[in-house]
Enzyme design. Structure first.
Site, mmCIF file in Angstrom:
data_model
loop_
_atom_site.group_PDB
_atom_site.id
_atom_site.type_symbol
_atom_site.label_atom_id
_atom_site.label_comp_id
_atom_site.label_asym_id
_atom_site.label_seq_id
_atom_site.Cartn_x
_atom_site.Cartn_y
_atom_site.Cartn_z
ATOM 1 N N CYS A 1 -11.277 15.375 2.156
ATOM 2 C CA CYS A 1 -11.251 16.824 2.478
ATOM 3 C C CYS A 1 -9.605 17.102 2.336
ATOM 4 O O CYS A 1 -9.288 17.592 3.367
ATOM 5 C CB CYS A 1 -11.843 17.372 3.632
ATOM 6 S SG CYS A 1 -13.498 17.213 3.793
ATOM 7 N N GLU B 1 10.441 -13.159 -0.100
ATOM 8 C CA GLU B 1 8.979 -12.825 0.795
ATOM 9 C C GLU B 1 8.187 -11.817 -0.059
ATOM 10 O O GLU B 1 8.055 -10.433 -0.094
ATOM 11 C CB GLU B 1 9.594 -11.961 1.976
ATOM 12 C CG GLU B 1 10.257 -12.801 2.951
ATOM 13 C CD GLU B 1 10.556 -11.992 3.821
ATOM 14 O OE1 GLU B 1 10.589 -12.307 5.248
ATOM 15 O OE2 GLU B 1 11.025 -10.633 4.010
ATOM 16 N N ARG C 1 -1.949 5.284 -1.330
ATOM 17 C CA ARG C 1 -0.305 5.035 -1.895
ATOM 18 C C ARG C 1 -0.168 6.260 -2.724
ATOM 19 O O ARG C 1 0.997 6.713 -2.526
ATOM 20 C CB ARG C 1 -0.535 3.693 -2.684
ATOM 21 C CG ARG C 1 -0.285 2.678 -1.601
ATOM 22 C CD ARG C 1 -0.116 1.355 -2.577
ATOM 23 N NE ARG C 1 1.270 1.238 -3.018
ATOM 24 C CZ ARG C 1 1.480 1.398 -4.200
ATOM 25 N NH1 ARG C 1 0.634 1.906 -5.345
ATOM 26 N NH2 ARG C 1 2.979 1.463 -4.446
ATOM 27 N N GLY D 1 9.653 -7.236 -2.611
ATOM 28 C CA GLY D 1 9.954 -5.933 -3.249
ATOM 29 C C GLY D 1 9.803 -6.064 -4.800
ATOM 30 O O GLY D 1 10.118 -5.152 -5.469
ATOM 31 N N TYR E 1 3.132 8.199 -1.151
ATOM 32 C CA TYR E 1 4.604 8.111 -1.862
ATOM 33 C C TYR E 1 4.345 8.086 -3.367
ATOM 34 O O TYR E 1 4.957 7.754 -4.306
ATOM 35 C CB TYR E 1 5.334 6.925 -1.563
ATOM 36 C CG TYR E 1 4.767 5.623 -1.361
ATOM 37 C CD1 TYR E 1 4.917 5.030 0.042
ATOM 38 C CD2 TYR E 1 3.896 4.757 -2.369
ATOM 39 C CE1 TYR E 1 4.228 3.951 0.409
ATOM 40 C CE2 TYR E 1 3.469 3.805 -1.898
ATOM 41 C CZ TYR E 1 3.562 3.071 -0.470
ATOM 42 O OH TYR E 1 3.064 1.835 -0.191
HETATM 43 C C1 LIG Z 1 6.794 -5.314 3.115
HETATM 44 C C2 LIG Z 1 7.893 -6.515 2.996
HETATM 45 C C3 LIG Z 1 7.765 -7.404 2.138
HETATM 46 C C4 LIG Z 1 6.947 -7.523 0.918
HETATM 47 O O1 LIG Z 1 7.287 -6.482 0.094
HETATM 48 P P1 LIG Z 1 6.568 -6.492 -1.552
HETATM 49 O O2 LIG Z 1 6.953 -5.060 -1.899
HETATM 50 O O3 LIG Z 1 5.161 -6.319 -1.173
HETATM 51 O O4 LIG Z 1 6.961 -7.681 -2.187
HETATM 52 C C5 LIG Z 1 8.704 -8.546 2.400
HETATM 53 N N1 LIG Z 1 9.512 -8.525 3.247
HETATM 54 C C6 LIG Z 1 9.745 -7.439 4.320
HETATM 55 C C7 LIG Z 1 10.503 -7.556 5.487
HETATM 56 C C8 LIG Z 1 8.862 -6.399 3.994
HETATM 57 O O5 LIG Z 1 8.635 -5.449 5.055
#
Ligand SMILES: *Cc1c(COP(=O)(O)O)cnc(C)c1O
Length: 467
Positions: free
Chosen positions: A394, A319, A363, A277, A367
């Site tokens: 369209c 992640e 995107r 994130g 959102y």
């Molecule tokens: C989407 C997601 C991520 C990666 O999110 P980013 O905003 O791309 O860094 C990491 N972990 C989980 C569980 C996710 O669903």
């Protein structure tokens, strides 16, 4: 102000026309380094060059629209996470952008990889990523997917429901396997981001609630299962986050849960995964934290919170998806039509239509994501106009860039490059309006390589097997 514009009064008027955050650049041809892959520049002819390749050349050889990833930039961002989060495990979130080659880059840079479906697993494995380095996510994994993951020897499964625990146990018994499991929890943290990508508040589909007691119950259930080896807790609070405060609260709440689990079972959980994130710059309004700074902040928070709870520091993982592939990629479009639309306030807006749109970048429609762009095939000395870059679909909402300043002489045949397009664009592409998906290309040291070829009309026709 020392810089005197010849057309000062015109500029002043144009500058006021956009949203507040959007400033009129002194030079429309300038490329803000925080938005583009490292080393992006204009050559002597004014063309944007990425990875040693002029985008006009890419358009000539591979057509438009196209997605281009700077391989070295992608690798450098992956390495920055690996090196900054040195004793953490870094899982690249494959859903952001994945192909066999991308999986190979991730593997070669020493990262692990998150997958969510059979398709992502197959691509990751085909790219050479060892199954042991895969994390398997998703809120509705099928028995078939779980079975396949276990057969391959997947590193870990991030459990999202009690039904899934049933399925994992069934598959383990059938295969004589043991599953390494983290339980995904919701911490109640609402990250400061758009609602649809804020995933840790309670009223949403992901994870098991700490507040409601489901998270603890799932942990206890996994701990007591003979097929499951419970590793720890997983939390992902959202996407495009710029502050560490949300993570701090999530860390506190997950550690408190770990403490409750220790009290209930006498077992100290080995692992904590804090999800992804991490925000990137899409426009001048975004200022992401450098990765090393982020890592320092996380380490400090963890040390502090672990001490407060009297817990050993767990094994940690993160992640990142967007933060690795997003800034490394650009979308390249050709301008098809340009028209002025008069606005109520006496001003006008220039609509610039390109040859892609919501089928390759959903995107903005999904959102309200913001982007910026630049003229890619040449520079221009023309005055700026407030433009809206739209797709060819369209839908009135088929807007790629709601507000951006472009040179007044922009015309059909010009090329537009959109930075920050490496994540969640090509991976979310659809065939809306029966448009074939654009290719994914990689540029490195002056060479272009095709990772995903452009879909063709024949591809679409082949799928249509009706009479
Ligand atoms: C989407 C997601 C991520 C990666 O999110 P980013 O905003 O791309 O860094 C990491 N972990 C989980 C569980 C996710 O669903």
């Amino acid at each position: 102000m020392t810089h005197a514009h010849i057309a000062g009064s015109i500029h002043a008027d144009v500058a006021k026309a956009g949203p507040q955050w959007l400033t009129l650049p002194e030079d429309l041809n300038q490329l803000r380094s925080e938005l583009w892959p490292a080393g992006t520049e204009r050559d002597a002819q004014g063309r944007i060059v990425i990875g040693g390749v002029a985008l006009s050349q890419v358009a000539a050889s591979h057509g438009t629209p196209a997605y281009l990833i700077d391989e070295q930039d992608f690798r450098a961002r992956a390495r920055a996470f690996r090196d900054s989060f040195a004793d953490w495990r870094v899982y690249y979130a494959g859903k952001a952008l994945l192909s066999r080659t991308v999986a190979r880059w991730v593997m070669e840079e020493g990262l692990c990889l998150d997958v969510t479906t059979m398709g992502e697993m197959r691509i990751a494995l085909a790219g050479g990523m060892p199954a042991a380095r895969l994390g398997f996510h998703g809120n509705n994994k099928s028995l078939e997917e779980i079975r396949f993951a276990l057969e391959q020897g997947v590193g870990r499964i991030i459990v999202d429901s009690f039904h899934e625990i049933d399925r994992i146990e069934a598959a383990c018994q059938e295969l004589g396997a043991t599953a390494q499991v983290l339980v995904r929890v919701t911490t109640g943290v609402e990250a400061h981001t758009h609602e649809y990508i804020a995933t840790a508040h309670e009223d949403q589909k992901f994870g098991l609630s700490i507040l409601g007691g489901h998270a603890l119950a799932a942990l206890v259930r996994c701990q007591s299962s003979s097929s499951i080896q419970l590793r720890g807790i997983h939390s992902h609070i959202g996407s495009q986050i710029f502050e560490t405060h949300g993570f701090e609260v999530a860390i506190r709440r997950t550690l408190r849960l770990a403490e409750q689990f220790r009290v209930a079972t006498g077992v100290e959980l080995a692992e904590l995964d804090l999800g992804g994130g991490f925000g990137i710059a899409y426009t001048e309004a975004d200022s992401p934290m450098p990765t090393a700074e982020l890592a320092r902040a996380f380490d400090e928070i963890l040390d502090h919170e672990c001490r407060a709870f009297g817990l050993r520091r767990p094994e940690l993982s993160i992640e990142p998806g967007r933060a690795i592939c997003g800034p490394a990629g650009v979308a390249l479009y050709e301008v098809g039509t340009v028209k002025a639309v008069e606005l109520e306030n006496g001003r006008s807006r220039t609509y610039v239509s390109v040859d892609g749109g919501m089928s390759d970048n959903i995107r903005p429609a999904l959102y309200a994501a913001e982007y910026s762009c630049a003229l890619a095939n040449r520079t221009s000395d023309a005055d700026p106009v407030l433009a809206r870059v739209v797709g060819k679909h369209c839908e009135g909402g088929d807007i790629l860039i709601r507000d951006v300043f472009l040179p007044r002489d922009i015309a059909p045949g010009d090329l537009i490059a959109v930075p920050g397009s490496g994540a969640y664009c090509r991976s979310m592409a659809s065939n809306y309006n029966q448009v074939p998906k654009p290719p994914l290309l990689a540029a490195s040291q002056g060479q272009v390589q095709t990772l995903l070829r452009r879909e063709t009309l024949e591809d679409l026709m082949r799928l249509d097997v009706g009479e």
